[in-house]
Every structure is written in structure tokens, then in C-alpha cells.
Design a protein around this motif. Sequence first.
Motif, PDB file in Angstrom:
ATOM      1  N   VAL A   1       0.874  -1.171   0.000  1.00  0.00           N
ATOM      2  CA  VAL A   1       0.000   0.000   0.000  1.00  0.00           C
ATOM      3  C   VAL A   1       0.915   1.225   0.000  1.00  0.00           C
ATOM      4  O   VAL A   1       1.758   1.369   0.896  1.00  0.00           O
ATOM      5  N   PRO A   2       0.804   2.102  -0.977  1.00  0.00           N
ATOM      6  CA  PRO A   2       1.698   3.271  -1.046  1.00  0.00           C
ATOM      7  C   PRO A   2       1.643   4.105   0.225  1.00  0.00           C
ATOM      8  O   PRO A   2       0.597   4.217   0.878  1.00  0.00           O
ATOM      9  N   LYS A   3       2.762   4.701   0.568  1.00  0.00           N
ATOM     10  CA  LYS A   3       2.831   5.498   1.788  1.00  0.00           C
ATOM     11  C   LYS A   3       1.823   6.641   1.766  1.00  0.00           C
ATOM     12  O   LYS A   3       1.220   6.979   2.804  1.00  0.00           O
ATOM     13  N   ALA A   4       1.620   7.224   0.612  1.00  0.00           N
ATOM     14  CA  ALA A   4       0.661   8.327   0.519  1.00  0.00           C
ATOM     15  C   ALA A   4      -0.743   7.858   0.889  1.00  0.00           C
ATOM     16  O   ALA A   4      -1.509   8.579   1.549  1.00  0.00           O
ATOM     17  N   LYS A   5      -1.107   6.634   0.478  1.00  0.00           N
ATOM     18  CA  LYS A   5      -2.415   6.091   0.815  1.00  0.00           C
ATOM     19  C   LYS A   5      -2.510   5.802   2.305  1.00  0.00           C
ATOM     20  O   LYS A   5      -3.551   6.054   2.942  1.00  0.00           O
ATOM     21  N   LEU A   6      -1.417   5.289   2.860  1.00  0.00           N
ATOM     22  CA  LEU A   6      -1.409   5.038   4.297  1.00  0.00           C
ATOM     23  C   LEU A   6      -1.604   6.336   5.074  1.00  0.00           C
ATOM     24  O   LEU A   6      -2.351   6.379   6.059  1.00  0.00           O
ATOM     25  N   THR A   7      -0.928   7.370   4.642  1.00  0.00           N
ATOM     26  CA  THR A   7      -1.062   8.670   5.308  1.00  0.00           C
ATOM     27  C   THR A   7      -2.498   9.179   5.217  1.00  0.00           C
ATOM     28  O   THR A   7      -3.062   9.698   6.193  1.00  0.00           O
TER      29      THR A   7
ATOM     30  N   THR B   1       6.857  -6.668  16.198  1.00  0.00           N
ATOM     31  CA  THR B   1       6.851  -5.239  15.882  1.00  0.00           C
ATOM     32  C   THR B   1       5.486  -4.834  15.336  1.00  0.00           C
ATOM     33  O   THR B   1       4.756  -5.669  14.780  1.00  0.00           O
ATOM     34  N   PRO B   2       5.139  -3.559  15.462  1.00  0.00           N
ATOM     35  CA  PRO B   2       3.869  -3.088  14.880  1.00  0.00           C
ATOM     36  C   PRO B   2       3.786  -3.341  13.376  1.00  0.00           C
ATOM     37  O   PRO B   2       2.713  -3.709  12.872  1.00  0.00           O
ATOM     38  N   ALA B   3       4.871  -3.166  12.658  1.00  0.00           N
ATOM     39  CA  ALA B   3       4.840  -3.394  11.211  1.00  0.00           C
ATOM     40  C   ALA B   3       4.566  -4.858  10.905  1.00  0.00           C
ATOM     41  O   ALA B   3       3.841  -5.182   9.947  1.00  0.00           O
ATOM     42  N   GLN B   4       5.121  -5.758  11.687  1.00  0.00           N
ATOM     43  CA  GLN B   4       4.858  -7.185  11.500  1.00  0.00           C
ATOM     44  C   GLN B   4       3.390  -7.504  11.755  1.00  0.00           C
ATOM     45  O   GLN B   4       2.774  -8.284  11.009  1.00  0.00           O
ATOM     46  N   ALA B   5       2.814  -6.900  12.787  1.00  0.00           N
ATOM     47  CA  ALA B   5       1.392  -7.098  13.052  1.00  0.00           C
ATOM     48  C   ALA B   5       0.563  -6.564  11.887  1.00  0.00           C
ATOM     49  O   ALA B   5      -0.407  -7.201  11.451  1.00  0.00           O
ATOM     50  N   TYR B   6       0.941  -5.420  11.369  1.00  0.00           N
ATOM     51  CA  TYR B   6       0.253  -4.808  10.222  1.00  0.00           C
ATOM     52  C   TYR B   6       0.278  -5.743   9.011  1.00  0.00           C
ATOM     53  O   TYR B   6      -0.767  -6.025   8.400  1.00  0.00           O
TER      54      TYR B   6
ATOM     55  N   ASP C   1       8.014   1.302   7.141  1.00  0.00           N
ATOM     56  CA  ASP C   1       8.058  -0.127   7.435  1.00  0.00           C
ATOM     57  C   ASP C   1       6.761  -0.824   6.996  1.00  0.00           C
ATOM     58  O   ASP C   1       6.777  -1.990   6.600  1.00  0.00           O
ATOM     59  N   MET C   2       5.687  -0.088   7.076  1.00  0.00           N
ATOM     60  CA  MET C   2       4.389  -0.666   6.698  1.00  0.00           C
ATOM     61  C   MET C   2       4.161  -0.579   5.192  1.00  0.00           C
ATOM     62  O   MET C   2       3.571  -1.487   4.592  1.00  0.00           O
ATOM     63  N   ALA C   3       4.603   0.500   4.589  1.00  0.00           N
ATOM     64  CA  ALA C   3       4.395   0.671   3.151  1.00  0.00           C
ATOM     65  C   ALA C   3       5.251  -0.298   2.341  1.00  0.00           C
ATOM     66  O   ALA C   3       4.856  -0.737   1.254  1.00  0.00           O
ATOM     67  N   ASP C   4       6.400  -0.640   2.858  1.00  0.00           N
ATOM     68  CA  ASP C   4       7.347  -1.495   2.134  1.00  0.00           C
ATOM     69  C   ASP C   4       7.307  -2.926   2.676  1.00  0.00           C
ATOM     70  O   ASP C   4       7.064  -3.162   3.848  1.00  0.00           O
ATOM     71  N   GLY C   5       7.570  -3.865   1.809  1.00  0.00           N
ATOM     72  CA  GLY C   5       7.756  -5.256   2.224  1.00  0.00           C
ATOM     73  C   GLY C   5       6.467  -5.966   2.551  1.00  0.00           C
ATOM     74  O   GLY C   5       5.375  -5.586   2.137  1.00  0.00           O
TER      75      GLY C   5
END
Length: 953
Positions: free
Chosen positions: A558-564, A762-767, A802-806
Amino acid sequence: MDSLLKQFRQSSQLGANAAFIDDLYESWLVDPDSVDAQWRQYFDGLKGREAGDIPHSAVIEEVRAAARSAGKPGAAGAGSSRGAATGENSAQYNVGRLIHAYRARGHLFANIDPLGLWQKSTAQDLTLEFHNLSAADLDTEFATGGIGGREQMKLRDLIAWMDKAYTGSIGAEFMHIDDTEQRYWLIDRIEKAGGEGRYSRTPEQKKRILERLVAADGLERYLGTKYVGQKRFSLEGGDALIPMLDDLIARSGSKGVQEIVLGMAHRGRLNVLVNTLGKPPRKLFDEFEGKFEHDPVANAGDVKYHMGFSADVVSPGGPVHLALAFNPSHLEIVNPVVAGSVRSRQDRRAEKAQQQVMGVLIHGDAAFAGQGVNMELFQMSQARGFKVGGIVHIVINNQIGFTTSYTEDARSTPYSTDVARMVNAPVFHVNGDDPEAVLFATEIALDYRERFGRDVVIDLVCYRRNGHNEADEPAATQPVMYRVIRAHKRPAELYAERLVAEGVIGANDFAAMADAYRDKLDAGERTTELAEVEHDELAATWKSLLQGKMTDGFDAGVPKAKLTELATLINAVPDNLKLHPRVAKIYDDRRKMTAGELPGDWGFAENLAYATLIDQGFRLRLVGQDCGRGTFFHRHAILHEQTNDEYVLPLRRLVTNPNQVTIIDSLLSEEAVMAFEYGYSSTDPNTLDIWEAQFGDFANGAQVVVDQFLSSGEAKWGRLSGLALFLPHGYEGQGPEHSSARLERYLQLCALNNMIVCTPTTPAQAYHMIRRQMLMTTRKPLVVMTPKSLLRHKLAVSSLDDMADGSFRTVIGDTRLKDTAAARKKVRRVVVCGGKVYYDLIEAADKAGAEDIAIVRVEQLYPFPRAALQAELDKYPSATEMVWCQEEPMNQGAWYQIRHHLLACAGSRALGYAGRVRSSSPAVGHLSDHVAEQAALLAAALTGDVNENDLDE
């Protein structure tokens, strides 16, 4: 405008002032002018006087008078008559009391036992003498309040009418219902039709009833002859179930019901499969002959009397889709599963009235009374997160459970159905040998459910012609009962004789029906009418998911801009919403996390994961005892206005239909609620369904759901479920019951990629883990050891990048040491761990300045990522030791379940264990002991000797 009584009931959660209402009503009964005008108007509308309600004082005086006449001590004063009322209206008053007695107590005198063994009540409630009436009053006309459409009747005619209505083949329990409208609706239905002593069946309808009884009896006789001694858990004795279901489906279809989900245990299941759902008899015969269709690789399949089925059946209102849920031998556990499936189908149809999809649950009498999951489900029946517009409960009451038939052994209540009274459900006890009465009870039950949207119970009182299974000899333990049963004619025979006497059929028609049915079985033809239907656009699509695999790739980004954008939307707080100061601070911080001013914590990442899935068209259903806020005050997916009881769900800003986002703080039940969510998730693959335990070990109370459905449903029945269990887990000194989620139990159940077990750190792993649950090309149950202290740990943070990537990483390599060849070459020991202990390890390692130890996290324990772990170990060519570190005792946690994987990855390296010693309890009870144990296991992991000979101690 609401009545005062309604306002009172809505404002009083516990009804603690109910005595106040009783006192007012008592005063009104004695003197209507003694109460306030508004209360008087309300009580007048209840028509309690016409129904025979009398002041408590009158009853008390009656008891005193009886005591005086019997010469009992303690009775004061003198009395001249049994009745409390005096004057010229005393006889009318006593007739009113008699009418009330029929309605409240008539079921105790009803003819509901086909065997005639039922011990009827010896109470004298329905005698003339009890109500101070006599034979001299029988030809006197009295006001009836409109019974049978007549304002007045002779007393003898009134008694005959009420006898037929309340003491015939149906015993109706409903006067315990609090709601006045419901009581008077039931009175009207029972007395208008039942009191006439007939149930308005045409000759053609009667022939249909007989044909269905012949089908029920014919299948059992056929199987008993062809497959002698094989278990089939026959319906014999309860044959009326088949015409009952036939009529229920027809009437439901004519009322607009489009789907019916059935749940039942094994008694009569084969009969329902063939004669109600239209399962081809040839397919059933193949199963008796051992010709099952299942995947032999999965060691799968189930016995024939546990299997489910679905079909589209003809009804006057159009096709009705029937789905019989798969069920293990744990009897009543399927009931909340069915309820969850019904709710899921209703939500998919966006149907507020909850009339198009209906649940029907078929119980055994002993299990209905004995299994606590029924009480839990009844408590859920009107709860907003679980209500389904009422379930029709049918109890196949063969008056025995296994070999227990004495009431004083089976339960502590008069009826096996008494548990239903807790939610004011009406109960219709009906004689199974009177199929017309059975259908009349079914008709009232369906109409009641449609009108009031509440549960209703039909107690089909019958018997069990054979033992618990066909190999048992029941006369060994119930000699009297089975002497009566073996002399008792079958239901089809009894009804055929009745119809011959009525001139509805000829003397030879019954035998012809039986022969025609047997010919159908011989030919393997279906025995019920099925409908041809086109594809239902509202039906869930599972085909591609059944073919998918966990190893299939998918687009996770999910692109960072969309996450924001999404984070900004769900973390905005309206100016007019007053939050608790602590919650306001959390949302202030989340807005800073969105802007990149603070790293994201667990609650921020979790809510954002939900937002991305909702934005992609998935639905969310999050259920648990404290899930809106989160047990540990981290989630706050529901915002509560501090000046009133209003609340806001920020995630609903992403949908047009609020039902697409459901977050429910459930009642204090684990078993029924988890089973409900399993049923929901196994019906809808497009909803992220999460059940969260307040503490992980609370799931112990739902172990049967995990064992019989979640872990094995796919192997036994080919049923997929994407249900996620969030189980808070971690050793922080909170004692034996709030430390371990019993990780070992779930790992023990894992095989053949049946589910996923994760320990994200980590929060990103949960995400990424949450998103993967819906984006992967199949559906598997997900079990997560969710954190407690990590929710606010200063190191357990992630950025939007961390959430937008990977994507989700099953193994995370060491992040302490420098990522250089020289640094990696220094490593002599690799510590492998999972979950919260990782942060304890890196803190201890940093404190000791340990540069020769690498710490690797396994984030997914099943399917175990052997290749990914091997790749991490290969980075350290000089390492000669490998240690698995866990917080749980050695005989618990992951150690014994993953040791074979660790040995395979360790290769030539020595493998060691660092953790708590064996224990029958998950954790110690004193904080000081916990601290000492934690320090010892960390020291063992970082500096202790690795002795492979100690691993099996």
C-alpha cells in the motif's frame, strides 16, 4: 410517547426497582383510582383483570384462610370462605382465576407423552374446588374476555374449550414472558385455534403428513434391514420431525425466508439428510459401505452422521436454500456455529429485519439441559452483535440421555427445556404421536419468531425405539420404558389408522405408500422435491480459495501516501467529541505518528491495517470481551463521548454501510462466542473475523471449538475458515493464569498446513500479518500470540515506511550487530527466539556487551519457516552453538513442537535450550520468583553451557 413502564425498563439495567412496579400494579388491581392517571392508563391497557390477574393480597388471604381451615398454627383471625373475593361478582372473579390457571399451569396436565409414562402434576390448580367453584356453576354463563371469539360462555363450555387449548397434545409455557404483547399474542393464537380441538389441516395436507411419516419410518427400516448392526442413530420414535421440517420449510418459504441453516447432532441426522435435504440415498448407501469421498493424503473425512449438506428445496414462496452444518460428536457445540453462519448470511444481504435467513437448531433433550453452551447462546440471542432475529429450537425429547432417564439424575428442573425460560422464550411441549399438533406448534413458533424476532422452543416429546446406537440393548437399564416402547405402534401406523377412521385414505393406501417409498430407495432416487436455481449473486465465493495455497504470492503493498491518507482519516477527532484525557493523548500521538513525528506503536499499526483492508473492500468483524478499547488500553477502535453514552467508530468513516465494520465487546463467554465467529468466518471469506481473548488463557474455555472446528474442519469436512484468534501472551509476573496463552496446544494441532501460528514482535509485522490474512489466496485460521507489555515498549515501534514497504517476515535476523562480514564472523552462538523475550534478550546482551551472540526471531511458528531460519544461520559460519530461548516451561511453549525443525537447521551446531524448567503450572505466582526465573533463562541463553544431553531431562 413511550409508556412509563417501557421507559423504566429501558433505563433500569438490572430491573432492581421491579418491586416498585409490582406494588403499583397490586394497588391498581385493588383500586384503579389509587394510582397516578398515567400508570392507570397503562395498566388498563394490559387488560390484566380480564385475563384473571388478582391482587397478591387476595392470594395471601386465601392461603391464610386455607391454613385456618386446616387448623394450622400461626394463622390469625377468622375466615369464612376459600375465595378472597366477596360479593355478587365473586364467581366471575373465580372464573377469571381459573382461566389464568389454565394459561399458566395447563402445560403440567397436558397429554404430551406418547408412552404415557410422564408423571403429571398432582397440583389441583385446574379443579373447580380450588377456585371456589362447584358443579352448580357449570351451566352459568360467565364473561370470558373474548375467548374463542365469544364474550360469554357457560362454565362447562369454557372448561372444555380451555382443556382442548391447554391440556391436549400441546402444553404451552409462555406466562413467564415479561412482555405483555407477546403473552396476549400467544393467548390469542392458542385459544383461537387450539381451543377448537382441531388444527385446520385439509385432507391433502394430512396425506402429506402421512407421506412424510412413511418416509421417516421407511428409511430407518430399510437401513436397519440392509446394514444390520451399523450405527445410524435412528430417528425411530421421533418420526414427526420429518413432517415438522417439511411444514417448517414450506411455511418459511411462503413468508419470504430464502435460506435456512440447520444444526443438529447425530440422532436422526441421516433421515434429515435424505428426507429433508434430498441427499441421494445411493450416496448414503455408499457411505455405509465405506465408499467415502475425501482426500486420503489429509487423513481426512468423518463418519456419515457428522456430515453436512446443502440443497435448494421447493416451497410455495420459491426455492429455499437449506444448509445443514457439519457437526462433531460434541453435541450442542454446533449451535453457536449455526447462529454465526446465519448472522453472516444476514449481514451479506444487508437485511435489517433478519427475516430472509433463519436458523433452526435440533437438540437432544439431555444435551439441551446439560450443555452450558446452550445457556451462553441464549444469552447472545438478543445481544446486538449476535442476534439473528430469533432461532427456532426443536428438542427431540426421547426422554433419555444415553442410559440416564430418571429426571432426578438428568437435571434439576421439571423440563429439559427450562434453560430457555431465562430469555423469556415460549416453549411448546407437543406429543410426537400427534403430528397435526406438532405442525400446529410449528406454525405458532414460526409466526412468533417472525412477529417478535426472538427464540422459540418446540419440545417434541417422543421416544427412542432403539438404544443410544443400534448395537446397544436399552432394556438392560430401562426395562419398563422399553417394554412399553416395544408394544407401542410406530407414529406412521398410528396416524394411518387415524386417517382411515376419518375417511381421508383407504385401507390399503398406507401399505402402498410404504411400498412406493421403498421402491425409491431401491432405485437410489431422491425422496424429496428439490428446486432448480440459478447462481445466487449473494452467495459467498469459495471456489478459488479452495484451490489457493499459503505459498501463493500476492500484492501486499500500500503506497505510503495512501497510508497517510487513511491514517489521517481514522485518527481525526471531531471538535464536538469529548474524549477521556488518556484517550485524547493517544489520538494526539497517532496524528503525530501519521505525520512522521513519532514512530508508530501497536495500536496505530493495527488500526491502520484494518483501514487498508476496509478500503480494499473487505469487511471487519472484531469481537472480544474488551476488544473495542483493548484489554491493555492500546486499541481504542471505539471512541466514547465522556458526557453521555454515545460512541464513534472511526473505521466506519471508510464505509457506506455501518455493518461492514463491526467491533463488539462481547458477553463474558468464550466457547459460544468463538464458535459463533467460526460459523461467521466459515460462511463469509471476505470478512476479516477476529476473536480476541482478554488474556490468552481465556481461550481454554473454548478448547472444543479449536479442536473440533478450527484446527480440523478443513481436514474432516473440507470447510475453510479465516478466523483469527488474538491471544495476549507473555511472562510479566502476572501469575499462572495471565501469562501463557498455551502456545503448545495450538502447535500440537498443526499439520498439513491447516492453520498459521504467529508471534509478531513489531507493529509493522502485526500490520503485514493482518493484511496477509485477507490477501492470501486461501483461508486458514490464524492464531496469534499477541503482546502485552510490547504494546508500549520503546523499542517495539515501526514507521510508515516499514508498513508501506515489504510484507510479513517469518524470520527476522539479528539487528543488534553490525551488518558486516567481520561482525558476523565473530558470532559463536545464535540465540533463536520468538515473541516478547526477544526484547529481554537484546537488553541483556547489550548490557553485557555481547558481540559474539546473534539473536534471531522466528515470527511464525507454523508453518515453520525452516528455509528462512537456515538462511539466517548460514550468515554466521563461525557459530558452533544454537540455543532456543523461550519464557515458557520446557514442557510448554514451542520447544517440543519445533525441536525437530531446530535440529534440522542446526546441522553440526550444538543445540541447546534456555527457558523455564518443566512445570505443571504455566508460571509462578510471586513476582520475585518470576524475576529470578527470567534472569536465569536470559543468562542461560547468552552464557550458559550448551549440553545436548540435558535436552530431555
